[in-house]
Design a protein around this motif. Sequence first.
Motif, mmCIF file in Angstrom:
data_model
loop_
_atom_site.group_PDB
_atom_site.id
_atom_site.type_symbol
_atom_site.label_atom_id
_atom_site.label_comp_id
_atom_site.label_asym_id
_atom_site.label_seq_id
_atom_site.Cartn_x
_atom_site.Cartn_y
_atom_site.Cartn_z
ATOM 1 N N TYR A 26 29.107 -26.788 -33.703
ATOM 2 C CA TYR A 26 27.845 -26.032 -33.673
ATOM 3 C C TYR A 26 26.836 -26.578 -34.688
ATOM 4 N N LEU A 27 27.277 -26.810 -35.916
ATOM 5 C CA LEU A 27 26.340 -27.262 -36.949
ATOM 6 C C LEU A 27 25.770 -28.650 -36.654
ATOM 7 N N PRO A 28 26.592 -29.652 -36.276
ATOM 8 C CA PRO A 28 25.972 -30.936 -35.914
ATOM 9 C C PRO A 28 25.036 -30.828 -34.716
ATOM 10 N N GLU A 29 25.367 -29.971 -33.746
ATOM 11 C CA GLU A 29 24.464 -29.778 -32.608
ATOM 12 C C GLU A 29 23.118 -29.221 -33.080
ATOM 13 N N LEU A 30 23.157 -28.279 -33.994
ATOM 14 C CA LEU A 30 21.913 -27.710 -34.524
ATOM 15 C C LEU A 30 21.130 -28.744 -35.325
ATOM 16 N N ILE A 31 21.821 -29.524 -36.132
ATOM 17 C CA ILE A 31 21.142 -30.516 -36.973
ATOM 18 C C ILE A 31 20.471 -31.586 -36.112
ATOM 19 N N PHE A 32 21.218 -32.189 -35.192
ATOM 20 C CA PHE A 32 20.637 -33.260 -34.380
ATOM 21 C C PHE A 32 19.615 -32.722 -33.384
ATOM 22 N N GLY A 33 19.842 -31.543 -32.833
ATOM 23 C CA GLY A 33 18.851 -30.934 -31.960
ATOM 24 C C GLY A 33 17.571 -30.610 -32.704
ATOM 25 N N GLY A 34 17.696 -30.119 -33.926
ATOM 26 C CA GLY A 34 16.515 -29.853 -34.747
ATOM 27 C C GLY A 34 15.763 -31.121 -35.102
ATOM 28 N N MET A 64 19.381 -21.354 -28.403
ATOM 29 C CA MET A 64 20.582 -20.819 -27.741
ATOM 30 C C MET A 64 21.859 -21.151 -28.507
ATOM 31 N N THR A 65 21.949 -22.346 -29.069
ATOM 32 C CA THR A 65 23.131 -22.705 -29.859
ATOM 33 C C THR A 65 23.211 -21.849 -31.109
ATOM 34 N N PHE A 66 22.072 -21.569 -31.723
ATOM 35 C CA PHE A 66 22.078 -20.701 -32.902
ATOM 36 C C PHE A 66 22.527 -19.284 -32.526
ATOM 37 N N ILE A 67 21.982 -18.756 -31.437
ATOM 38 C CA ILE A 67 22.391 -17.415 -30.984
ATOM 39 C C ILE A 67 23.868 -17.409 -30.627
ATOM 40 N N GLY A 92 28.014 -27.284 -20.991
ATOM 41 C CA GLY A 92 27.845 -28.231 -19.894
ATOM 42 C C GLY A 92 26.385 -28.343 -19.470
ATOM 43 N N ILE A 93 25.718 -27.197 -19.360
ATOM 44 C CA ILE A 93 24.291 -27.196 -19.015
ATOM 45 C C ILE A 93 23.474 -27.871 -20.108
ATOM 46 N N ALA A 94 23.801 -27.574 -21.369
ATOM 47 C CA ALA A 94 23.072 -28.187 -22.481
ATOM 48 C C ALA A 94 23.269 -29.703 -22.494
ATOM 49 N N ALA A 95 24.482 -30.168 -22.215
ATOM 50 C CA ALA A 95 24.734 -31.615 -22.172
ATOM 51 C C ALA A 95 23.927 -32.267 -21.054
ATOM 52 N N PHE A 96 23.884 -31.620 -19.887
ATOM 53 C CA PHE A 96 23.100 -32.150 -18.768
ATOM 54 C C PHE A 96 21.609 -32.163 -19.107
ATOM 55 N N VAL A 133 22.678 -38.701 -29.495
ATOM 56 C CA VAL A 133 23.757 -38.157 -30.336
ATOM 57 C C VAL A 133 23.983 -36.685 -29.990
ATOM 58 N N ALA A 134 22.904 -35.926 -29.834
ATOM 59 C CA ALA A 134 23.033 -34.521 -29.445
ATOM 60 C C ALA A 134 23.683 -34.393 -28.074
ATOM 61 N N THR A 135 23.321 -35.283 -27.147
ATOM 62 C CA THR A 135 23.954 -35.287 -25.828
ATOM 63 C C THR A 135 25.451 -35.491 -25.952
ATOM 64 N N LEU A 136 25.855 -36.457 -26.759
ATOM 65 C CA LEU A 136 27.275 -36.735 -26.970
ATOM 66 C C LEU A 136 27.989 -35.534 -27.579
ATOM 67 N N LEU A 137 27.377 -34.897 -28.565
ATOM 68 C CA LEU A 137 27.994 -33.724 -29.200
ATOM 69 C C LEU A 137 28.176 -32.583 -28.197
ATOM 70 N N TYR A 138 27.157 -32.308 -27.398
ATOM 71 C CA TYR A 138 27.269 -31.255 -26.393
ATOM 72 C C TYR A 138 28.310 -31.607 -25.326
ATOM 73 N N PHE A 139 28.399 -32.896 -24.964
ATOM 74 C CA PHE A 139 29.388 -33.321 -23.979
ATOM 75 C C PHE A 139 30.809 -33.155 -24.524
ATOM 76 N N ILE A 140 31.035 -33.552 -25.762
ATOM 77 C CA ILE A 140 32.355 -33.366 -26.385
ATOM 78 C C ILE A 140 32.686 -31.885 -26.479
ATOM 79 N N HIS A 141 31.713 -31.074 -26.861
ATOM 80 C CA HIS A 141 31.920 -29.628 -26.946
ATOM 81 C C HIS A 141 32.269 -29.059 -25.571
ATOM 82 N N THR A 142 31.632 -29.582 -24.523
ATOM 83 C CA THR A 142 31.927 -29.128 -23.159
ATOM 84 C C THR A 142 33.373 -29.424 -22.794
ATOM 85 N N ILE A 143 33.824 -30.634 -23.063
ATOM 86 C CA ILE A 143 35.208 -31.012 -22.735
ATOM 87 C C ILE A 143 36.197 -30.155 -23.507
#
Length: 152
Positions: A26-34, A64-67, A92-96, A133-143
Motif C-alpha cells: 500500500y505505501l509504495p503504491e501511494l508513494i509512486f502514485g503520488g 482509493m488506495t488510501f481509503i 486488478g482494475i488499478a493495474a489495468f 513502477v506503480a503499474t508493476l506494484l499494482y500488478f504484483i498486489h493483484t497477483i
Amino acid sequence: MASNTATMGNLPSGIGICTTIPDILYLPELIFGGLVWILVACTLVVPANPQGWVMFVSVFCFVMTFIWMVVFACGGHHNRSSWAAADFLYHGIAAFFYLSASVALAKVTLDMKDGTSFQNYQLDISAVVFSYVATLLYFIHTILSAIRWKSF
C-alpha cells in the motif's frame, strides 16, 4: 519472527497491514502514485486528453488506495472473503488503469521530444518511469491478492 505466508488466509488489520504480504505494498503504491500525480501536474499539459487520463488515474488510484488502506487498518473488512475478492478486483482494475495511463503518457512524452522545453520533457520521463513502477506494484498486489482470496 512470524511468517508472512501463514497469514495469507486472513485479512490483516491495524499495524498488520505494514507487515503482511500483499498489504505491505500500500505505501509504495501511494508513494509512486503520488509522484506520478505531482510530476504530471507540474508539466505543460499538451495534448490535454491523454494527460487528463493520466491525472484521473493517478488521483483516483491514490485516493482509493488510501481509503482502502484505512478500511483495512481499521478492520472494516471483518476478515470476510468478499473483501479479499474486492481487494483482488480493485487492484486488478488499478493495474489495468495504470497500464493504459502509462502507455498514453509514454506516447505523449515521445511525441513531445523535440517540441517542448527540456525541463518539461524530463518531468514527463520521470512521470512515465514512476507510472510503470506503480503499474508493476499494482500488478504484483493483484497477483498476491488473488492468491490470498483463493486461500480463504
